[in-house]
Each structure stands twice: as C-alpha cells, then as structure tokens.
Design a protein around this motif. Structure first.
Motif, PDB file in Angstrom:
ATOM      1  N   TYR A 149       6.933   8.613  19.089  1.00  0.00           N
ATOM      2  CA  TYR A 149       6.867   7.161  19.236  1.00  0.00           C
ATOM      3  C   TYR A 149       7.139   6.507  17.884  1.00  0.00           C
ATOM      4  O   TYR A 149       6.836   7.081  16.831  1.00  0.00           O
ATOM      5  N   GLU A 204      10.685  -5.992  16.922  1.00  0.00           N
ATOM      6  CA  GLU A 204      10.765  -5.819  18.376  1.00  0.00           C
ATOM      7  C   GLU A 204      12.188  -5.823  18.923  1.00  0.00           C
ATOM      8  O   GLU A 204      12.548  -5.024  19.782  1.00  0.00           O
ATOM      9  N   HIS A 246      15.173  -5.201  17.500  1.00  0.00           N
ATOM     10  CA  HIS A 246      16.235  -4.318  17.014  1.00  0.00           C
ATOM     11  C   HIS A 246      15.790  -2.889  16.732  1.00  0.00           C
ATOM     12  O   HIS A 246      16.594  -2.064  16.324  1.00  0.00           O
ATOM     13  N   GLU A 271      15.115  -0.426  18.684  1.00  0.00           N
ATOM     14  CA  GLU A 271      15.737   0.611  19.512  1.00  0.00           C
ATOM     15  C   GLU A 271      17.056   1.113  18.938  1.00  0.00           C
ATOM     16  O   GLU A 271      17.496   2.219  19.266  1.00  0.00           O
ATOM     17  N   LYS A 272      17.670   0.343  18.052  1.00  0.00           N
ATOM     18  CA  LYS A 272      18.909   0.778  17.409  1.00  0.00           C
ATOM     19  C   LYS A 272      18.661   1.861  16.368  1.00  0.00           C
ATOM     20  O   LYS A 272      19.595   2.531  15.936  1.00  0.00           O
ATOM     21  N   HIS A 273      17.409   2.031  15.962  1.00  0.00           N
ATOM     22  CA  HIS A 273      17.097   2.904  14.836  1.00  0.00           C
ATOM     23  C   HIS A 273      16.439   4.222  15.232  1.00  0.00           C
ATOM     24  O   HIS A 273      16.193   5.063  14.365  1.00  0.00           O
ATOM     25  N   LYS A 295      17.018   7.669  21.970  1.00  0.00           N
ATOM     26  CA  LYS A 295      16.604   7.123  23.265  1.00  0.00           C
ATOM     27  C   LYS A 295      15.363   7.802  23.812  1.00  0.00           C
ATOM     28  O   LYS A 295      14.660   7.246  24.669  1.00  0.00           O
ATOM     29  N   TRP A 340      12.706   8.479  22.089  1.00  0.00           N
ATOM     30  CA  TRP A 340      11.517   7.974  21.403  1.00  0.00           C
ATOM     31  C   TRP A 340      10.906   6.805  22.169  1.00  0.00           C
ATOM     32  O   TRP A 340      11.615   5.885  22.604  1.00  0.00           O
ATOM     33  N   ILE A 378       8.705   3.357  22.270  1.00  0.00           N
ATOM     34  CA  ILE A 378       8.566   2.206  21.367  1.00  0.00           C
ATOM     35  C   ILE A 378       7.304   1.439  21.751  1.00  0.00           C
ATOM     36  O   ILE A 378       7.158   0.999  22.895  1.00  0.00           O
ATOM     37  N   GLN A 416       7.156  -0.938  24.954  1.00  0.00           N
ATOM     38  CA  GLN A 416       8.500  -1.452  25.208  1.00  0.00           C
ATOM     39  C   GLN A 416       9.381  -0.391  25.854  1.00  0.00           C
ATOM     40  O   GLN A 416      10.268  -0.699  26.658  1.00  0.00           O
ATOM     41  N   ARG A 417       9.113   0.872  25.510  1.00  0.00           N
ATOM     42  CA  ARG A 417       9.883   1.976  26.092  1.00  0.00           C
ATOM     43  C   ARG A 417       9.012   3.231  26.070  1.00  0.00           C
ATOM     44  O   ARG A 417       8.398   3.535  25.044  1.00  0.00           O
TER      45      ARG A 417
END
Length: 207
Positions: free
Chosen positions: A85, A93, A95, A97-99, A102, A104, A106, A121-122
């Motif tokens: 995580y 919040e 951006h 997910e770009k780092h 998929k 992981w 969030i 969030q994910r």
C-alpha cells in the motif's frame, strides 16, 4: 498534530498518519503486527505488517513529502512483500496512482470534523514480483532452525543461512512455509535476539 493549512485544508505529517493507519489495517486484516523503519534491500520501509498468511508493505507519503525516492522504494517493497500500500495525504490524492504499480493499494488520509479519516482509493492485490528467496531472507537463523525442526527436516548446522533458506523453499510447499514464516515473525522478540543468537552459536559449536 501540528496543523499546516494549505488551500483551506489541514495537511498531515508522517507522525499524524501512523496510528490511524495501524487502526485501519487492524480492521482490514485482524491479527497483525507492525514493524516500523525496517531495511528492505536498499530502502527503508516505513511499515512492514505481518499477518497470519502474508507480509504487507506500507509506504507513507504525507502531505509534505515528495516522490523523490519512491521509484526505488517500490522496487524493494515488491521484492519482499505479498501486498503493498501507499498511504498518502490528500495533497497526493489525484496523482499518486501514476507513481505506483496497479497492484498497490492506495489509502488516502485526511481530516474531517477534526478526526483523521482513511479512505481506500484502491485495494491492494497480490504482488506478482515478490521473490521467495528474498522474502525468506527476512528470517533470522534460529527462526529458520525452528521451521526445519517443526517439519522434521535436516538441521544443516554447518551450512550457511542462504543454504538453509533455499532448502526450505525446495522441500516445503510455499503456502505452508509462508504460514510458518509469518508465525515466527509475529512472535519475534527483539529483546531476546542477542541472547538467542548467542545460544544458537554455542549450540552449533558443540555439534
């Protein structure tokens, strides 16, 4: 919690996030133990969480942190952990997910009505890049010996720790070995480590 207002929102520091994060993960996983600031590969993990059947990594990026070292941190978490995580302040919040990969999860940490809240969030999914030979390197030698004994395997007293790790991987089903590794890690007592290691060394010399 020291309050830092930016854009009319309270920004959170690392120390604000940890306890609410631990409470959240306990609700998700039940029985769980946390190890903080542990070296994994060439990085320092913010949190390694031990559950009954999995090892979970958590990297914290507070509202005042950057992504400067995250790429290398992700590589090391992925080698050691079954699930990962990233827990972030709300400034990340949109951006984050770009780092991270998929797989992981969030977790977004924020303040609402003067309480610290966590929003998933994910969800985290199984990390396909975990390396068995690297994950088992987390184990101490006496812990490996107890697993050998429990499974009636040779003790390999004169062999290296790496040799013992490989033998366990070869001779045991990984799912069962993982359960026993997690059991050992969950019960690990750092206050007894020096004493236990010395006892192991003295016993090995006599055999």
């Amino acid at each position: 919690m020291e309050e830092l207002y930016i854009d009319d929102k309270i920004r959170l520091y690392d120390e604000d996030i940890r306890e609410p994060l631990f409470d959240h993960l306990e609700q998700v996983y039940g029985k769980i133990r946390f190890f903080e600031e542990k070296i994994i590969g060439k990085s320092r993990a913010d949190v390694i969480a031990i559950c009954c059947d999995r090892i979970v990594g958590v990297e914290i990026k507070s509202d005042v942190d950057t992504y400067e070292r995250l790429k290398s941190q992700v590589r090391n978490y992925n080698k050691f952990c079954d699930f990962n995580y990233i827990a972030v302040g709300r400034s990340h919040e949109r951006h984050v997910e770009k780092h991270v990969p998929k797989e992981w999860g969030i977790l977004v940490v924020y303040v609402e009505d003067e309480e610290i809240c966590i929003m998933e969030q994910r969800p985290a999914t199984l990390n396909p890049k975990m390396k068995q030979d690297i994950q088992i390197s987390m184990m101490w030698r006496p812990e490996l010996q107890r697993i050998l004994t429990k499974n009636k395997l040779p003790q390999y007293k004169q062999k290296s720790k790496k040799f013992v790790q490989q033998k366990l991987i070869e001779k045991m089903e990984w799912t069962e070995l993982k359960l026993q590794m997690c059991e050992e890690l969950f019960e690990r007592d750092y206050t007894l480590w020096d004493e236990e290691l010395e006892l192991y060394k003295q016993t090995s010399k006599r055999k």
